[in-house]
Write an enzyme that holds these catalytic residues in place. Structure first.
Site, PDB file in Angstrom:
ATOM      1  N   VAL A  75       0.858  -1.188   0.000  1.00 27.09           N
ATOM      2  CA  VAL A  75       0.000   0.000   0.000  1.00 27.09           C
ATOM      3  C   VAL A  75       0.890   1.232   0.000  1.00 27.09           C
ATOM      4  O   VAL A  75       1.683   1.437   0.932  1.00 27.09           O
ATOM      5  CB  VAL A  75      -0.936   0.023   1.227  1.00 27.09           C
ATOM      6  CG1 VAL A  75      -1.799   1.292   1.214  1.00 27.09           C
ATOM      7  CG2 VAL A  75      -1.816  -1.221   1.269  1.00 27.09           C
ATOM      8  N   ASN A 122      -2.066   4.077  -4.094  1.00 22.43           N
ATOM      9  CA  ASN A 122      -2.879   5.068  -3.392  1.00 22.43           C
ATOM     10  C   ASN A 122      -2.231   6.450  -3.310  1.00 22.43           C
ATOM     11  O   ASN A 122      -2.934   7.461  -3.300  1.00 22.43           O
ATOM     12  CB  ASN A 122      -3.181   4.563  -1.972  1.00 22.43           C
ATOM     13  CG  ASN A 122      -3.731   5.660  -1.098  1.00 22.43           C
ATOM     14  OD1 ASN A 122      -4.869   6.079  -1.240  1.00 22.43           O
ATOM     15  ND2 ASN A 122      -2.898   6.143  -0.170  1.00 22.43           N
ATOM     16  N   TYR A 147      -4.244  17.932 -11.185  1.00 22.43           N
ATOM     17  CA  TYR A 147      -4.859  16.794 -10.517  1.00 22.43           C
ATOM     18  C   TYR A 147      -5.815  16.057 -11.456  1.00 22.43           C
ATOM     19  O   TYR A 147      -5.767  14.821 -11.579  1.00 22.43           O
ATOM     20  CB  TYR A 147      -5.599  17.274  -9.269  1.00 22.43           C
ATOM     21  CG  TYR A 147      -6.157  16.157  -8.422  1.00 22.43           C
ATOM     22  CD1 TYR A 147      -5.320  15.403  -7.592  1.00 22.43           C
ATOM     23  CD2 TYR A 147      -7.514  15.855  -8.425  1.00 22.43           C
ATOM     24  CE1 TYR A 147      -5.818  14.381  -6.804  1.00 22.43           C
ATOM     25  CE2 TYR A 147      -8.026  14.835  -7.642  1.00 22.43           C
ATOM     26  CZ  TYR A 147      -7.177  14.108  -6.834  1.00 22.43           C
ATOM     27  OH  TYR A 147      -7.682  13.090  -6.057  1.00 22.43           O
ATOM     28  N   LYS A 197      -5.555  12.172 -12.969  1.00 20.12           N
ATOM     29  CA  LYS A 197      -6.553  11.149 -12.669  1.00 20.12           C
ATOM     30  C   LYS A 197      -7.251  10.648 -13.928  1.00 20.12           C
ATOM     31  O   LYS A 197      -7.662   9.483 -13.991  1.00 20.12           O
ATOM     32  CB  LYS A 197      -7.567  11.696 -11.653  1.00 20.12           C
ATOM     33  CG  LYS A 197      -6.959  11.966 -10.281  1.00 20.12           C
ATOM     34  CD  LYS A 197      -6.275  10.731  -9.700  1.00 20.12           C
ATOM     35  CE  LYS A 197      -5.730  10.965  -8.306  1.00 20.12           C
ATOM     36  NZ  LYS A 197      -5.101   9.757  -7.714  1.00 20.12           N
TER      37      LYS A 197
END
Length: 253
Positions: free
Chosen positions: A12, A90, A158, A162
């Site tokens: 993670v 993440n 951003y 994404k």
């Protein structure tokens, strides 16, 4: 207690706080071996101590944009636990909400490097491991965003990062199909974390207003990660969206 992840291993990234922290804790509590990584070692140790199975956790600090570090991250994971079953990409950052003419190239590149280049390097190394281990296969979950579909005002870096994550997710799912490798993108809206929780105080809307938006308990995100991770390898969840019911999403306001 039925531990669905017993004997399985996950990496993670960005696990020093927020979604990464609580997802790592949830996996540890389900019996997973979890390697957590971020830049702040003390914060990683705090994540480890918050779980019910801290002995199953390995903390490694570094930059996921550093190719050498990422390769060592995977090497140490396999050395410690023998195989890899899950990668949760993440880690991510955002930049100030400013008009494009006020956005520096340096700030733009920092966001793209963390949000896209880092996950690319991690995905490459995970796929390499998934293909060569016995039995082969594994699962990747990419942290997308509602911004992977609909932008907020003044969110160039951003939102672009994404949107690109969608491409990484789909390519990985397609090319991994023959090797028992699955890939999911989870698009999260306003989780109650340092990054997403601020929208519960006030978020700029397309019409110029700043309004308080709903926020989502991060534990619901963590439980979703655990559920997807528990699915058999012949089941793929390509995309999942989790958000507060009253959040402005379609049309963003």
């Amino acid at each position: 207690m039925n531990m669905s992840g017993a004997g399985k291993t996950a990496i993670v990234t960005g696990a020093s706080s927020g979604i990464g922290r609580y997802s790592a804790i949830a996996l540890l509590n389900e019996g997973w071996n979890v390697v957590i990584t971020a830049r702040r070692y003390e914060a990683l140790q705090e994540t480890q101590k918050m779980s019910s199975n801290p002995d199953n956790c390995l903390c490694l600090t570094g930059e996921i944009t550093d190719e050498d570090f990422v390769m060592k991250l995977f090497d140490q994971t396999i050395s410690k636990f023998g195989r890899l079953d899950l990668l949760f990409n993440n880690a991510g950052i955002s930049s100030a909400q400013v008009p494009i003419e006020n956005l520096s190239l340096d700030d733009f590149q920092k966001v793209l490097n963390t949000n896209l280049v880092g996950p690319f390097i991690c995905t490459r190394e995970a796929v390499r491991q998934f293909k060569t281990q016995s039995p082969p296969g594994g699962r990747i979950i990419n942290n997308g965003s509602l911004s992977a579909h609909v932008p907020r005002p003044y969110s160039y870096a951003y939102t672009i990062s994404k949107h690109a994550m969608n491409g990484l997710t789909k390519c990985t799912s397609l090319d991994g199909r023959a090797f028992n490798i699955t890939c999911t993108q989870i698009d999260i809206g306003n989780a109650a974390t340092e990054m997403g929780g601020r929208h519960g105080v006030g978020a700029l809307q397309p019409d110029g207003r700043t309004i308080q938006e709903g926020v989502l308990d991060v534990q619901h995100v963590a439980s979703t990660i655990v559920h997807i991770s528990s699915l058999p390898p012949d089941v793929t969840v390509l995309n999942v969206n989790i958000m507060p019911t009253n959040i402005p999403y379609i049309g963003r306001g």
